[in-house]
Motif scaffolding. Sequence first.
Motif, mmCIF file in Angstrom:
data_model
loop_
_atom_site.group_PDB
_atom_site.id
_atom_site.type_symbol
_atom_site.label_atom_id
_atom_site.label_comp_id
_atom_site.label_asym_id
_atom_site.label_seq_id
_atom_site.Cartn_x
_atom_site.Cartn_y
_atom_site.Cartn_z
ATOM 1 N N ILE A 442 0.837 -1.201 0.000
ATOM 2 C CA ILE A 442 0.000 0.000 0.000
ATOM 3 C C ILE A 442 0.871 1.249 0.000
ATOM 4 C CG2 ILE A 442 -1.643 1.342 1.372
ATOM 5 C CD1 ILE A 442 -2.850 -1.351 2.289
ATOM 6 N N ALA A 443 1.930 1.239 0.821
ATOM 7 C CA ALA A 443 2.831 2.391 0.890
ATOM 8 C C ALA A 443 3.522 2.620 -0.447
ATOM 9 C CB ALA A 443 3.860 2.179 2.001
ATOM 10 N N PHE A 444 3.952 1.531 -1.109
ATOM 11 C CA PHE A 444 4.609 1.667 -2.407
ATOM 12 C C PHE A 444 3.631 2.200 -3.451
ATOM 13 C CE2 PHE A 444 6.539 0.357 -6.388
ATOM 14 C CZ PHE A 444 7.889 0.604 -6.175
ATOM 15 N N ALA A 445 2.405 1.691 -3.432
ATOM 16 C CA ALA A 445 1.391 2.168 -4.378
ATOM 17 C C ALA A 445 1.099 3.652 -4.167
ATOM 18 C CB ALA A 445 0.115 1.347 -4.227
ATOM 19 N N LYS A 446 1.057 4.093 -2.915
ATOM 20 C CA LYS A 446 0.828 5.515 -2.628
ATOM 21 C C LYS A 446 1.933 6.371 -3.227
ATOM 22 C CE LYS A 446 -1.863 5.176 1.672
ATOM 23 N NZ LYS A 446 -1.865 5.427 3.135
ATOM 24 N N GLU A 447 3.177 5.926 -3.054
ATOM 25 C CA GLU A 447 4.302 6.666 -3.619
ATOM 26 C C GLU A 447 4.194 6.712 -5.136
ATOM 27 O OE1 GLU A 447 6.720 8.385 -2.208
ATOM 28 O OE2 GLU A 447 6.042 7.951 -0.164
ATOM 29 N N ASN A 448 3.836 5.592 -5.733
ATOM 30 C CA ASN A 448 3.740 5.538 -7.186
ATOM 31 C C ASN A 448 2.637 6.448 -7.695
ATOM 32 O OD1 ASN A 448 4.814 4.472 -9.583
ATOM 33 N ND2 ASN A 448 3.266 2.867 -9.697
ATOM 34 N N ILE A 449 1.500 6.439 -7.027
ATOM 35 C CA ILE A 449 0.380 7.305 -7.421
ATOM 36 C C ILE A 449 0.774 8.775 -7.299
ATOM 37 C CG2 ILE A 449 -1.939 8.057 -6.761
ATOM 38 C CD1 ILE A 449 -2.470 5.108 -5.946
ATOM 39 N N ASP A 473 -8.104 -2.844 -5.578
ATOM 40 C CA ASP A 473 -8.332 -1.736 -6.508
ATOM 41 C C ASP A 473 -7.246 -0.673 -6.371
ATOM 42 O OD1 ASP A 473 -10.582 -2.923 -7.477
ATOM 43 O OD2 ASP A 473 -11.992 -1.406 -6.788
ATOM 44 N N PHE A 474 -6.914 -0.348 -5.125
ATOM 45 C CA PHE A 474 -5.920 0.688 -4.877
ATOM 46 C C PHE A 474 -4.546 0.262 -5.380
ATOM 47 C CE2 PHE A 474 -2.779 2.911 -2.259
ATOM 48 C CZ PHE A 474 -3.177 4.230 -2.451
ATOM 49 N N LEU A 475 -4.172 -0.985 -5.114
ATOM 50 C CA LEU A 475 -2.871 -1.483 -5.555
ATOM 51 C C LEU A 475 -2.780 -1.511 -7.082
ATOM 52 C CD1 LEU A 475 -2.335 -4.431 -3.039
ATOM 53 C CD2 LEU A 475 -1.250 -2.173 -2.983
ATOM 54 N N ALA A 476 -3.861 -1.934 -7.735
ATOM 55 C CA ALA A 476 -3.874 -1.960 -9.196
ATOM 56 C C ALA A 476 -3.738 -0.547 -9.762
ATOM 57 C CB ALA A 476 -5.153 -2.619 -9.698
ATOM 58 N N TYR A 477 -4.435 0.400 -9.157
ATOM 59 C CA TYR A 477 -4.327 1.804 -9.581
ATOM 60 C C TYR A 477 -2.905 2.316 -9.366
ATOM 61 C CZ TYR A 477 -5.757 6.674 -10.233
ATOM 62 O OH TYR A 477 -5.899 7.962 -10.707
ATOM 63 N N GLY A 478 -2.245 1.769 -8.333
ATOM 64 C CA GLY A 478 -0.882 2.169 -8.010
ATOM 65 C C GLY A 478 0.176 1.370 -8.724
ATOM 66 N N GLY A 479 -0.192 0.646 -9.791
ATOM 67 C CA GLY A 479 0.799 0.023 -10.655
ATOM 68 C C GLY A 479 0.955 -1.477 -10.535
ATOM 69 N N LEU A 480 0.269 -2.127 -9.586
ATOM 70 C CA LEU A 480 0.401 -3.577 -9.437
ATOM 71 C C LEU A 480 -0.236 -4.279 -10.628
ATOM 72 C CD1 LEU A 480 1.204 -5.970 -7.523
ATOM 73 C CD2 LEU A 480 -1.164 -5.903 -6.698
ATOM 74 N N VAL A 481 0.535 -5.164 -11.284
ATOM 75 C CA VAL A 481 0.013 -5.854 -12.465
ATOM 76 C C VAL A 481 -0.168 -7.348 -12.242
ATOM 77 C CG1 VAL A 481 0.933 -4.171 -14.092
ATOM 78 C CG2 VAL A 481 2.336 -6.134 -13.432
ATOM 79 N N GLY A 482 0.514 -7.913 -11.248
ATOM 80 C CA GLY A 482 0.398 -9.350 -11.036
ATOM 81 C C GLY A 482 0.859 -9.741 -9.646
ATOM 82 N N LYS A 515 -8.658 -10.375 -9.135
ATOM 83 C CA LYS A 515 -9.169 -10.543 -10.496
ATOM 84 C C LYS A 515 -10.163 -9.441 -10.852
ATOM 85 C CE LYS A 515 -8.254 -12.958 -13.070
ATOM 86 N NZ LYS A 515 -7.183 -12.708 -14.070
ATOM 87 N N GLU A 516 -11.006 -9.035 -9.891
ATOM 88 C CA GLU A 516 -11.928 -7.927 -10.147
ATOM 89 C C GLU A 516 -11.173 -6.630 -10.403
ATOM 90 O OE1 GLU A 516 -16.088 -8.812 -7.851
ATOM 91 O OE2 GLU A 516 -14.413 -8.176 -6.597
ATOM 92 N N ALA A 517 -10.000 -6.501 -9.791
ATOM 93 C CA ALA A 517 -9.202 -5.288 -9.953
ATOM 94 C C ALA A 517 -8.330 -5.334 -11.201
ATOM 95 C CB ALA A 517 -8.334 -5.074 -8.713
ATOM 96 N N GLY A 518 -8.385 -6.443 -11.952
ATOM 97 C CA GLY A 518 -7.609 -6.547 -13.179
ATOM 98 C C GLY A 518 -6.166 -6.951 -12.980
ATOM 99 N N VAL A 519 -5.866 -7.604 -11.843
ATOM 100 C CA VAL A 519 -4.506 -8.032 -11.529
ATOM 101 C C VAL A 519 -4.349 -9.510 -11.872
ATOM 102 C CG1 VAL A 519 -2.821 -8.360 -9.664
ATOM 103 C CG2 VAL A 519 -4.291 -6.325 -9.686
ATOM 104 N N LEU A 520 -3.279 -9.869 -12.564
ATOM 105 C CA LEU A 520 -2.991 -11.266 -12.885
ATOM 106 C C LEU A 520 -2.634 -12.037 -11.612
ATOM 107 C CD1 LEU A 520 -0.759 -10.664 -16.042
ATOM 108 C CD2 LEU A 520 -3.097 -11.556 -16.052
ATOM 109 N N VAL A 521 -3.045 -13.307 -11.551
ATOM 110 C CA VAL A 521 -2.842 -14.106 -10.341
ATOM 111 C C VAL A 521 -2.216 -15.453 -10.687
ATOM 112 C CG1 VAL A 521 -3.925 -15.139 -8.312
ATOM 113 C CG2 VAL A 521 -4.849 -13.007 -9.255
ATOM 114 N N HIS A 522 -1.130 -15.770 -9.983
ATOM 115 C CA HIS A 522 -0.420 -17.041 -10.142
ATOM 116 C C HIS A 522 -0.393 -17.760 -8.797
ATOM 117 C CE1 HIS A 522 2.817 -19.786 -11.552
ATOM 118 N NE2 HIS A 522 3.246 -19.697 -10.300
ATOM 119 N N ALA A 523 -0.489 -19.094 -8.829
ATOM 120 C CA ALA A 523 -0.440 -19.882 -7.598
ATOM 121 C C ALA A 523 0.619 -20.970 -7.699
ATOM 122 C CB ALA A 523 -1.803 -20.512 -7.306
ATOM 123 N N TYR A 524 1.273 -21.233 -6.573
ATOM 124 C CA TYR A 524 2.212 -22.352 -6.474
ATOM 125 C C TYR A 524 1.503 -23.513 -5.783
ATOM 126 C CZ TYR A 524 5.776 -18.802 -7.400
ATOM 127 O OH TYR A 524 6.520 -17.798 -7.960
#
Length: 720
Positions: A442-449, A473-482, A515-524
Amino acid sequence: MNVLILQPPVMQLNTAYPSGAYLSDFFKRENCLTKWLDLNIELFYSIFCKSGLEKIFELSEQNALKLAQKAENSGDENTAFNLRRYVCQKKNWIDWIDRIVQILCGKGFESAHAFVFGAHVPRGNRMENFLANLDHDLTTDDARSLASFALVDFADFINVAFDRNFSLVRYAESLTISESVFSEIEKGVDSPILKEFYVHLLEKKVVPEIEKMLSEAKSAEKILVCVSIPFPGVFAAALSTGKFLKQRYSEKIFVSFGGGFVNTELRETKEKSLTKYCDAISYDRGYASYKKLLEILKTEQKAEEIYNLRQFVLSGDSCGTESVQILEPAKPDSQELNYEIQMTKSVIPDFSDIDFSKYPRLIDDTNPMHRLWSDGAWIKAYMAHGCYWHKCAFCDVTLDYVKSFCMTDIKLLYEGLLKQCKEKNIFGIHFVDEAMPPAAMIAFAKENIAHGSPLSWWGNIRFEKNFTRDIADFLAYGGLVGVSAGLESATGNGLNAIHKGTDLESIVGACCAFKEAGVLVHAYMIFGYWFEKPLDLMNSMETLRQFYANGLLDSCFWHKFVLTRHSRVYDEWKKGLHPELKVLAEKNIPLFAKNGLHFEGEKSSEKYAQALEFSLDEWMHGRNLEKPVYKWFGFNVPKPDVGPDFIQKMIEKYEKKRDLEFLKPLPEDKEKIFWLGGEKILVKTKHGQKLRWFYMGEMQESDADSDEKTMRGRGLCVLP
């Protein structure tokens, strides 16, 4: 003091591994003249170039033809055909290899049409399979995919005809892992690729740097050479590096091995033969130990025990006989521990020595999440050292890289990364954390925004209830892609048995939110646990299928469980817990790598691997999602007893919980409320005035005088 940091091959090709970047910044803070060389990418260019392929064919052509004849005599016509095809296409490969690499680096695209459609271009099995299975008309847009398969095709030829240890992204890995006697591992040092290509590379790239440093150094001052060994596949080249340097420069340098491989596998090694390759092994972060080592090397003090540093001291007697003394790591004092924490928080990876334009971007899969690993010259960093959970049963929780959780200063980290991104014209960050802490994200996303969201970033997390729709939603807006995360066992009992610290409902909720926020998701995923029965695996597989059928995952990996000496479950087993786990006695031979252990029944799960991987590949590409999981196996397996709507019901629970959360009054603290929906416009309609805005690709609408909370999930988000 002069410091040379070396990253030996062979590893992932699309970007530089970050250990050298962290060490660069650290040593520069200690006023050292520091140079970092990524020999991984340098070896790639030594082989995959016109002169490199000429040399490969010169050294392997006759052997390839002999192997082809042998294969034909034994009835293996396919192998015979392919080997002869490489020899027959020799000129095409040599003529095209530089252009193939250029295409992968985003250059020379003028060659793409000829490469894709031309009749006089090299072809291999993987390239032909790619072309045969295309689901669209072939275009020049497919050039990078085709070029990626071309590299792997030729790497296959090298592996068969020249060097059995060679692979495009690892070298002699099976030898390092499977052999426990060091004398056997040493044989890999003289393997063909290392002998014919890598030693010449050391002569060309490393020797000039050392000679320059020696000319600038004080008369008796040694050069510190740090060799990073993050993975087993790097170890053979690291030994080759150390051997070359020790033979050439002897008393003028001090060679230290460090990295993930030595941290996990060589913590207890007493192998005196290592003195031929290094002077010390540095464990864990290394900041405090290197600080002390620098003081000793600068002042020519006598060797002494140092925190987290195992030293191999060579000494001779009056008769000229040399002996090796191993100095064990000293226990740390409070000052050293505090220094480690201070450095962990403040060190910013320094990529100034890296030319990112040289790194090829391979496309080995069309799956968008899968592609993140290899398609893009990501700058790698971490938000936090260690894991904030560090309790999973299968994990090396007793080691520093997991147990010693320490956050970085996110503001300093962001500013440092943004500065380098601008300098390198690379605006993607791959965070290599064990698990990014939600608060740090969240802190990184705030800086990016705040800076206009110039950075795209992704990394590993823990699937947990903290990741709500608002946060996603906030993280995706702040640049998170996956995001990638360990699901490991997709059953409630399995998650409890491995102490995952979360449950399936929370995991489903996190996946839904992302997924609703448009972020790609991978699982191990992991199979073959000590407690796992066939029904447990089938239930886990069925639940995973439902994740895909409901659109919650983009990609996944299956890993086989490996019992390690530093894991929580082994530590508990030694205390009398887990009676169902039958650890096998170690063989009575001198062990070198000491992390892997064996247990009764571990091989019984190997038969499932092929079906697990094949079915997963189908699901990741949207195929055969309705096929019953037990039908993927060529032998009898139990049918899962998971309900067909098991995950769907959890999704419904998530949606109900999300909607109830959206109905709550907005907090009085306005700093927790964020508007992500862009410009709102007032529109007059026949039903009165309406507010309209565009969010996540859709036009949103609300009554002009409606409560703001009705905009939750449509542009308005509330953070904790």
